[in-house]
Design an enzyme around this catalytic site. Structure first.
Site, short mmCIF file in Angstrom:
data_model
loop_
_atom_site.label_atom_id
_atom_site.label_comp_id
_atom_site.label_asym_id
_atom_site.label_seq_id
_atom_site.Cartn_x
_atom_site.Cartn_y
_atom_site.Cartn_z
CE LYS A 3 -4.70 0.75 5.52
NZ LYS A 3 -5.83 1.62 5.95
CE LYS B 121 -5.57 -0.69 1.56
NZ LYS B 121 -6.51 0.29 2.11
CB CYS C 281 -6.33 6.25 10.72
SG CYS C 281 -5.85 6.05 8.98
CB CYS D 87 -7.87 8.55 7.02
SG CYS D 87 -8.46 7.29 5.87
NE ARG E 21 -2.47 7.22 1.72
CZ ARG E 21 -1.30 6.97 2.26
NH1 ARG E 21 -0.25 7.69 1.90
NH2 ARG E 21 -1.16 6.00 3.15
CD GLU F 236 -0.71 -5.55 13.97
OE1 GLU F 236 -1.90 -5.61 14.31
OE2 GLU F 236 0.01 -4.56 14.20
CB CYS G 47 -10.83 4.42 8.50
SG CYS G 47 -9.15 4.90 9.00
CE1 TYR H 205 -10.86 1.04 -5.46
CE2 TYR H 205 -8.77 -0.11 -5.38
CZ TYR H 205 -9.69 0.73 -4.79
OH TYR H 205 -9.46 1.26 -3.54
CB SER I 238 -5.63 2.61 -5.47
OG SER I 238 -4.61 3.03 -4.56
NE ARG J 294 -3.16 7.67 6.73
CZ ARG J 294 -3.88 7.89 5.65
NH1 ARG J 294 -3.76 7.09 4.60
NH2 ARG J 294 -4.73 8.91 5.59
#
Length: 322
Positions: free
Chosen positions: A195, A248, A130, A122, A205, A233, A120, A313, A274, A217
């Site tokens: 997404k 996501k 992006c 971004c 971010r 998609e 990406c 994570y 996150s 976005r």
């Protein structure tokens, strides 16, 4: 007594019995661990909104990769945090870009660790979007060419998997063609096929320094209210050559994970994002929940919904718990 009901509890009578009939289980081969790589030296900054997650510089990367290997984690997803940004995001496709350097280092020092390169712009654009901006909007087709250059650059640095996350129309087709023409026909694409424009991305971010400097976005990421659109998609990406399909975020969209699993044979990847991580960590730090039990429950739910792999994570924590 003539009993007319079924004895379902027979299969729950002990831990051994429950394990014997368990339908879904987590294993370390399921996980991909995200890493945030910064330019500079001797940097290991804990992300304030993501306790236990760090931005690290290249000189700490070998130690990190070796720790992940020792924990049984087989794959990492790399995000770059460059010192300089511009309107084109040129650091994303530079031969000396931070992700390219990190990839070469990992493949030299811990070659068995799979490198998934987030593809990406971004993190590298001065405006935080992006792609290329025209009239305060992302120019789809012009952005595709830069994303293709980024993918080829990452593959040439040694990335095992290219993971485009930009949600431009046609991004899989253009990247697949570019990789093939550059001699990388065997490099798979792990597409961020579904997404959503989610409120759960805030802590990421902070970690990746990729907050948009204007607007949002929502013109390229999906509306969280939409379900059928996700299949359109995903279908486009499969037709264009995607080898994996990412959904996501994961936790709020388990119905979408199941829809994608039911409609496509391609491996499905759930991204435990996150915000989902930070919510749990905050509650755990306040003593409000049993972190281990809650995390294992929600990650198992992602497997039950149909995910083959999970980007999380929590992967290090899970490795220690399992």
């Amino acid at each position: 007594m003539n009993e007319q009901f079924k004895r379902h509890r027979r299969l729950r009578s002990s831990a051994a019995m429950r394990s014997l009939v368990r339908e879904n289980e987590l294993k370390m081969d399921d996980f991909i661990y995200p890493l945030f790589i910064m330019e500079g030296e001797d940097i290991k900054n804990e992300v304030p909104s993501m306790p236990g997650v760090y931005q690290i510089s290249l000189d700490h990367l070998k130690e990190e990769a070796e720790e992940l290997r020792s924990l049984g984690i087989r794959a990492v997803m790399l995000f770059g945090v460059p010192n300089e940004k511009d309107e084109q995001g040129t650091g994303a496709f530079s031969e000396s870009g931070i992700v390219q350097q990190a990839t070469r280092l990992i493949k030299k020092e811990v070659p068995e660790l799979l490198v998934v390169a987030d593809t990406c712009l971004c993190e590298y654009t001065s405006h935080g979007h992006c792609g290329v901006i025209h009239n305060h909007d992302v120019a789809n087709d012009e952005s595709l060419q830069l994303l293709a250059k980024t993918a080829v650059s990452q593959a040439e640095a040694g990335a095992d998997i290219i993971a485009p996350s930009n949600m431009m129309d046609g991004f899989v087709a253009v990247i697949r063609r570019a990789l093939d023409e550059a001699g990388h026909k065997n490099i798979p694409i792990m597409s961020y096929a579904v997404k959503y424009a989610s409120a759960f991305y805030g802590p990421f971010r902070d970690a990746a320094d990729s907050t948009p400097q204007f607007g949002d976005r929502k013109t390229y990421q999906m509306d969280p209210a939409n379900r059928r659109e996700a299949l359109r998609e995903a279908e486009s990406d499969v037709e264009e050559g995607a080898d994996f399909l990412i959904v996501k975020p994961a936790m709020s969209f388990l119905d979408i994970v199941r829809d994608v699993r039911n409609n496509f044979d391609t491996p499905v990847v759930a991204y435990n994002v996150s915000g989902e991580y930070s919510m749990v960590k905050a509650a755990a730090l306040n003593g409000w929940i049993d972190e281990k039990e809650l995390v294992l429950e929600k990650l198992t739910a992602m497997k039950r919904a149909g995910a083959d792999l999970i980007i999380s994570y929590f992967a290090k924590d899970v490795a220690k718990w399992l």
